[in-house]
Design an enzyme around this catalytic site. Sequence first.
Site, PDB file in Angstrom:
ATOM      1  N   LYS A  36       4.936  -1.760  -7.110  1.00  0.00           N
ATOM      2  CA  LYS A  36       4.056  -0.566  -7.214  1.00  0.00           C
ATOM      3  C   LYS A  36       4.802   0.271  -8.153  1.00  0.00           C
ATOM      4  O   LYS A  36       5.957   0.718  -7.668  1.00  0.00           O
ATOM      5  CB  LYS A  36       3.808  -0.104  -5.759  1.00  0.00           C
ATOM      6  N   ASP A  44      -0.038   3.149  -8.944  1.00  0.00           N
ATOM      7  CA  ASP A  44      -0.755   3.889  -7.904  1.00  0.00           C
ATOM      8  C   ASP A  44      -0.678   5.093  -8.460  1.00  0.00           C
ATOM      9  O   ASP A  44       0.264   6.116  -8.056  1.00  0.00           O
ATOM     10  CB  ASP A  44       0.279   3.605  -6.769  1.00  0.00           C
ATOM     11  N   LYS A  86      -3.327   7.232  -8.218  1.00  0.00           N
ATOM     12  CA  LYS A  86      -4.549   7.949  -7.400  1.00  0.00           C
ATOM     13  C   LYS A  86      -5.330   9.166  -7.955  1.00  0.00           C
ATOM     14  O   LYS A  86      -5.120  10.248  -7.910  1.00  0.00           O
ATOM     15  CB  LYS A  86      -3.678   8.649  -6.075  1.00  0.00           C
ATOM     16  N   PHE A  87      -6.019   8.337  -9.080  1.00  0.00           N
ATOM     17  CA  PHE A  87      -6.840   9.418  -9.975  1.00  0.00           C
ATOM     18  C   PHE A  87      -8.095   9.982  -9.087  1.00  0.00           C
ATOM     19  O   PHE A  87      -8.670   9.516  -8.355  1.00  0.00           O
ATOM     20  CB  PHE A  87      -7.875   8.594 -10.895  1.00  0.00           C
ATOM     21  N   ASP A  94     -10.566  13.258 -10.308  1.00  0.00           N
ATOM     22  CA  ASP A  94     -10.926  14.066 -11.681  1.00  0.00           C
ATOM     23  C   ASP A  94     -12.413  13.814 -11.748  1.00  0.00           C
ATOM     24  O   ASP A  94     -13.054  13.264 -11.200  1.00  0.00           O
ATOM     25  CB  ASP A  94     -10.017  13.767 -12.771  1.00  0.00           C
ATOM     26  N   ILE A  95     -12.848  14.658 -12.660  1.00  0.00           N
ATOM     27  CA  ILE A  95     -14.291  14.514 -12.881  1.00  0.00           C
ATOM     28  C   ILE A  95     -14.775  12.948 -13.651  1.00  0.00           C
ATOM     29  O   ILE A  95     -13.715  12.340 -14.163  1.00  0.00           O
ATOM     30  CB  ILE A  95     -14.775  15.385 -13.996  1.00  0.00           C
ATOM     31  N   THR A 122     -13.403  11.785 -17.033  1.00  0.00           N
ATOM     32  CA  THR A 122     -11.822  11.637 -17.105  1.00  0.00           C
ATOM     33  C   THR A 122     -11.209  10.467 -16.428  1.00  0.00           C
ATOM     34  O   THR A 122     -10.498   9.963 -16.979  1.00  0.00           O
ATOM     35  CB  THR A 122     -11.319  12.945 -16.524  1.00  0.00           C
ATOM     36  N   THR A 181      -1.185   8.184   4.453  1.00  0.00           N
ATOM     37  CA  THR A 181      -0.696   7.877   5.772  1.00  0.00           C
ATOM     38  C   THR A 181       0.498   9.158   5.940  1.00  0.00           C
ATOM     39  O   THR A 181       1.089   8.733   7.072  1.00  0.00           O
ATOM     40  CB  THR A 181       0.245   6.479   5.414  1.00  0.00           C
ATOM     41  N   ARG A 239       6.877   0.329   8.936  1.00  0.00           N
ATOM     42  CA  ARG A 239       8.287   0.509   9.108  1.00  0.00           C
ATOM     43  C   ARG A 239       8.476  -0.567  10.353  1.00  0.00           C
ATOM     44  O   ARG A 239       7.702  -0.774  11.342  1.00  0.00           O
ATOM     45  CB  ARG A 239       8.313   1.876   9.999  1.00  0.00           C
ATOM     46  N   GLN A 257       6.271   9.624   6.674  1.00  0.00           N
ATOM     47  CA  GLN A 257       5.126   8.893   6.968  1.00  0.00           C
ATOM     48  C   GLN A 257       4.832   9.705   8.402  1.00  0.00           C
ATOM     49  O   GLN A 257       5.663   9.621   8.942  1.00  0.00           O
ATOM     50  CB  GLN A 257       5.326   7.521   6.543  1.00  0.00           C
ATOM     51  N   GLY A 311       8.245   1.032   0.442  1.00  0.00           N
ATOM     52  CA  GLY A 311       9.160   1.500  -0.319  1.00  0.00           C
ATOM     53  C   GLY A 311      10.597   1.880   0.248  1.00  0.00           C
ATOM     54  O   GLY A 311      11.484   0.731   0.098  1.00  0.00           O
ATOM     55  N   ARG A 312      10.705   3.004   0.644  1.00  0.00           N
ATOM     56  CA  ARG A 312      12.356   3.332   0.967  1.00  0.00           C
ATOM     57  C   ARG A 312      13.098   2.431   2.080  1.00  0.00           C
ATOM     58  O   ARG A 312      14.167   2.237   1.670  1.00  0.00           O
ATOM     59  CB  ARG A 312      12.223   4.743   1.536  1.00  0.00           C
TER      60      ARG A 312
HETATM   61  O1  C5P Z   1       8.835   4.605   1.133  1.00  0.00           O
HETATM   62  P1  C5P Z   1       7.754   4.371   1.745  1.00  0.00           P
HETATM   63  O2  C5P Z   1       7.676   3.017   2.344  1.00  0.00           O
HETATM   64  O3  C5P Z   1       7.118   5.430   2.836  1.00  0.00           O
HETATM   65  O4  C5P Z   1       6.486   4.235   0.635  1.00  0.00           O
HETATM   66  C1  C5P Z   1       5.213   4.097   0.817  1.00  0.00           C
HETATM   67  C2  C5P Z   1       4.613   4.197  -0.705  1.00  0.00           C
HETATM   68  O5  C5P Z   1       3.153   4.314  -0.621  1.00  0.00           O
HETATM   69  C3  C5P Z   1       4.707   5.413  -1.651  1.00  0.00           C
HETATM   70  O6  C5P Z   1       5.013   4.930  -2.952  1.00  0.00           O
HETATM   71  C4  C5P Z   1       3.483   6.179  -1.636  1.00  0.00           C
HETATM   72  O7  C5P Z   1       3.305   7.093  -2.575  1.00  0.00           O
HETATM   73  C5  C5P Z   1       2.469   5.076  -1.265  1.00  0.00           C
HETATM   74  N1  C5P Z   1       1.166   5.535  -0.658  1.00  0.00           N
HETATM   75  C6  C5P Z   1       1.384   5.958   0.748  1.00  0.00           C
HETATM   76  N2  C5P Z   1       0.146   6.443   1.316  1.00  0.00           N
HETATM   77  C7  C5P Z   1      -0.942   6.240   0.683  1.00  0.00           C
HETATM   78  C8  C5P Z   1      -1.077   5.725  -0.538  1.00  0.00           C
HETATM   79  C9  C5P Z   1       0.026   5.249  -1.153  1.00  0.00           C
HETATM   80  O8  C5P Z   1       2.494   6.292   1.403  1.00  0.00           O
HETATM   81  N3  C5P Z   1      -1.911   6.645   1.505  1.00  0.00           N
END
Ligand code: C5P
Length: 233
Positions: free
Chosen positions: A31, A58, A60-61, A63-64, A67, A119, A183, A191, A211-212
């Site tokens: 992502k 990702d 996350k648009f 806008d109008i 656009t 989230t 997690r 989160q 992610g992390r």
């Molecule tokens: O590091 P972590 O696992 O929390 O990353 C979650 C990823 O998912 C981030 O890149 C975040 O931008 C994305 N995301 C999110 N919640 C959403 C949509 C996307 O955490 N509703």
Amino acid sequence: MKELIVALDFPSPDQAIAMARHLSGQIRWIKIGLELFCQSGPAIVQTMKDLGFNVFLDLKFLDIPNTVRGAVASATRIGADMLTVHIAGGKDMITAAREGIQQKNIGPAPLLIGVTVLTSMNIKDLKGTFPLRNSADVPSIVENMSIRGQKWSLDGVVCSGQEAGMIRRQCPLPFMIVTPGIRMTQIKDDQKRVTTPAQAITSGSNFLVVGRPITMANDPLATAHAYLQALEK
Ligand code: C5P
């Protein structure tokens, strides 16, 4: 379909590319979010595709409609395999997003995914902006947004694993459920509506976004492998 998507939230393309190379062969989807995209520009999408990944762009648009139609057409043109718009943008904006995808006439269309409630937000955060009463309001908002999003031509939604089961009952496959906030340990970072991979998959999620917990791990490859195993169980 069950897939793990690794979120490459890095401040520089070099770090993101190094992590992608490290994970390649294990992971099929990565992502690209706002941080990496703003720093690297659109070229990072093709770089990841050249490394063999499917790309979830990702951005996350919201806008109008005009656009968003243009932004989605551009994201489609640069090779995104999946992209996000906020369902809060409403029917006209989502219809315009679909039109943006249809402007591309070569290759498979990307999955158009709608963001419901982040989230990282719980009832307390939402109460700061909206007139909500109790925590049952959150799943009901997510459910409503998903049902509407499906009617308005979305291919799927982003929601927490806590709402995935309810959405799956209302929106059967091939509607896709994409779930961040995953997690395997007690460390939540920022989160709030988190679940384990097993909870999300059992509830009907198709794509888990992590992610992390992977990218900041001492051994990202071994951690990614543990998440993959949990997802496959
Ligand atoms: O590091 P972590 O696992 O929390 O990353 C979650 C990823 O998912 C981030 O890149 C975040 O931008 C994305 N995301 C999110 N919640 C959403 C949509 C996307 O955490 N509703």
